[in-house]
Enzyme design. Structure first.
Site, short mmCIF file in Angstrom:
data_model
loop_
_atom_site.label_atom_id
_atom_site.label_comp_id
_atom_site.label_asym_id
_atom_site.label_seq_id
_atom_site.Cartn_x
_atom_site.Cartn_y
_atom_site.Cartn_z
N CYS A 1 0.83 -1.21 0.00
CA CYS A 1 0.00 0.00 0.00
C CYS A 1 0.86 1.26 0.00
CB CYS A 1 -0.93 0.00 1.21
SG CYS A 1 -1.96 1.48 1.31
N CYS B 1 -0.36 4.06 2.17
CA CYS B 1 -0.12 3.91 3.61
C CYS B 1 1.35 4.13 3.95
CB CYS B 1 -0.50 2.50 4.06
SG CYS B 1 -2.02 1.88 3.34
N ASP B 2 2.26 3.61 3.13
CA ASP B 2 3.67 3.54 3.53
C ASP B 2 4.61 4.45 2.76
OD1 ASP B 2 2.83 1.57 5.29
OD2 ASP B 2 3.24 -0.06 3.89
#
Lengths: 309, 309
Positions: free
Chosen positions: B136, B139-140
């Site tokens: 992701c 997200c990261d």
């Protein structure tokens, strides 16, 4: 007649939710695209409040359609506010779209022509549209919580509207010109069983009255001693007619209700001709903004894939 | 096991676009409804930028899913953040949904289970998950500021991830097994134009190597003179598989790709069981937020009509 020399990949006829969604997707596929519509917004723009388009808890139809349009305008694409007079297939296989006094050419067309709700055509109906008079119980039912409402019609749609409204309203009159509902027996049974629904047979609404908002309707015969029936909402569910004149002239197949037949890829029987939204049979029988928008996206994807092949 | 005595009209399993759209519609039909999902938002929440959901020119997946959820919460309905362990049909014809340590009963269920990210299944992938290997970018991505990263894949999601990462990283390799990206043209164009992105075509990652954290990946063919490519982050964007375990246990029919088969009314082969969104074959082959939302709406309408009959 001025001929626009440019050849479009895709011309979308119609400026409602289906048309603009198709436009957004077509633009993202980098198709040379034009949306042509007499007025932008379609039927969607007429809903006074939309609460069931996911993403917006509450927005007017006009504002939502403005957002669709603005999003479309983010892209380098054309938007033409004109009435489309005809769509034809030329000898070279390209489509010729005549709008206003101009002629445009396209490899593919998406017909997002929408439909027109049938109206009662009685005094007050237009004046109180959006002020108590509605053509969509699914859209507007919630706004009549604890109120008295009426539904005009005797079809499945009318029965469904009455049932849906009875969940919100204190009372719902179902006013029908015939002496027996023509809804499916199951709907009729449900309607008859629902204590909040009162059916008024053999009766027509002849006028909508009010002050700012609907207060009553006039009936063509007495009901419980009066021709005036007090209510705060009137839902007109006497059907609608798809705007298929252009499609029929082009040779596109329609169903027994006059709606354009499409497959799951939004393709009609004619190669290069796609359709989306209320003018079609649709992906199901729902006529919602979110389903029209989905059909528009599907139609644009199909145009893109069709042109690749 | 605690049994929740209340009987729901409709339990929706899944908290992505399809689930919440179904929830919004079900609530408006006045169905006693519950949405149960382990995490809210589904795959949609992971998209770093959504520009093709009609109504929002540009919004993060997380923000759009928050809007869906907030809209659902406008209604007097239940929302349960729990993992659904099983869905079964009881002897009385009602469905029993087990989530967390509770048991719920419903007349109908809508499976909006979504899909799971596909993995590379190469040595080192699991060892370095969360230590440089990610599924992701949204997200990261921010953890790879001023680092060299790679993205595996050639789809919209892969292109978007590469673009997002190029905003943080000093360099981003896009490693794809094919010889041409299969992303939407607009994404492909942006990727090609971005100087920080370097596309490596016709190549697979065969191993992830490192010490504590990712230091390099092995390729199945040389790139610039070496099969080893130094990088500190690897984002796997090679698609996803439908999460149909619950559906299969229940006896719901799936297609050859493992997706739940639905008809145009979002009904599965089992009476009372409907499905919507990425877990299904869908109304077409598109996996878009707008089509998932449309399917959710259709499923809710079908539950409503099914319960009336």
């Amino acid at each position: 007649m001025t001929e626009n020399k440019e050849l479009y990949d895709c011309i979308i006829v119609g400026g409602g939710p289906a048309g603009f969604s198709a436009g957004i997707y077509a633009a993202r596929y980098k198709l040379k695209t034009m949306v042509i519509a007499k007025s932008m917004g379609g039927t969607g723009a007429k809903a006074h409040k939309i609460e069931n388009y996911p993403g917006f808890p509450s927005i007017s139809g006009m504002d939502l359609m403005k957002k669709f349009q603005e999003q479309y305008e983010e892209y380098d694409v054309d938007l033409q506010a004109d009435e489309v007079k005809s769509v034809k297939k030329g000898d070279d296989g390209m489509f010729i779209v005549v709008a206003g006094d101009k002629e445009y050419r396209a490899r593919a067309v998406i017909l997002a022509l929408g439909k027109k709700r049938r109206k009662l055509n009685v005094p007050g109906e237009e004046e109180f549209a959006g002020k108590g008079v509605s053509y969509c119980a699914t859209c507007d039912g919630m706004f009549f919580k604890d109120k008295v409402v009426g539904v005009v019609g005797g079809s499945d749609a009318a029965a469904m509207a009455a049932l849906l409204l009875s969940a919100h309203a204190t009372k719902c009159y179902l006013i029908y010109r015939g002496d027996e509902l023509r809804a499916e027996p199951i709907w009729t049974e449900r309607v008859v069983k629902e204590p909040k629904i009162e059916i008024i047979y053999d009766t027509n609404v002849t006028e909508v009255k009010g002050e700012g908002m609907v207060k009553s309707v006039m009936l063509d015969k007495e009901y419980e001693g009066s021709q005036e029936l007090a209510l705060e909402g009137l839902f007109v569910e006497i059907g609608s007619t798809p705007s298929v004149v252009l499609a029929k002239e082009l040779g596109v197949e329609t169903d027994e209700k006059g709606r354009i037949k499409i497959n799951s890829q939004a393709a009609t029987n004619m190669p290069g001709v796609y359709a989306a939204g209320d003018v079609t049979v649709g992906i199901c029988e729902m006529e919602q903004i979110v389903t029209a928008a989905a059909e528009g996206a599907i139609a644009a994807a199909s145009v893109y894939e069709g042109l690749l092949s």
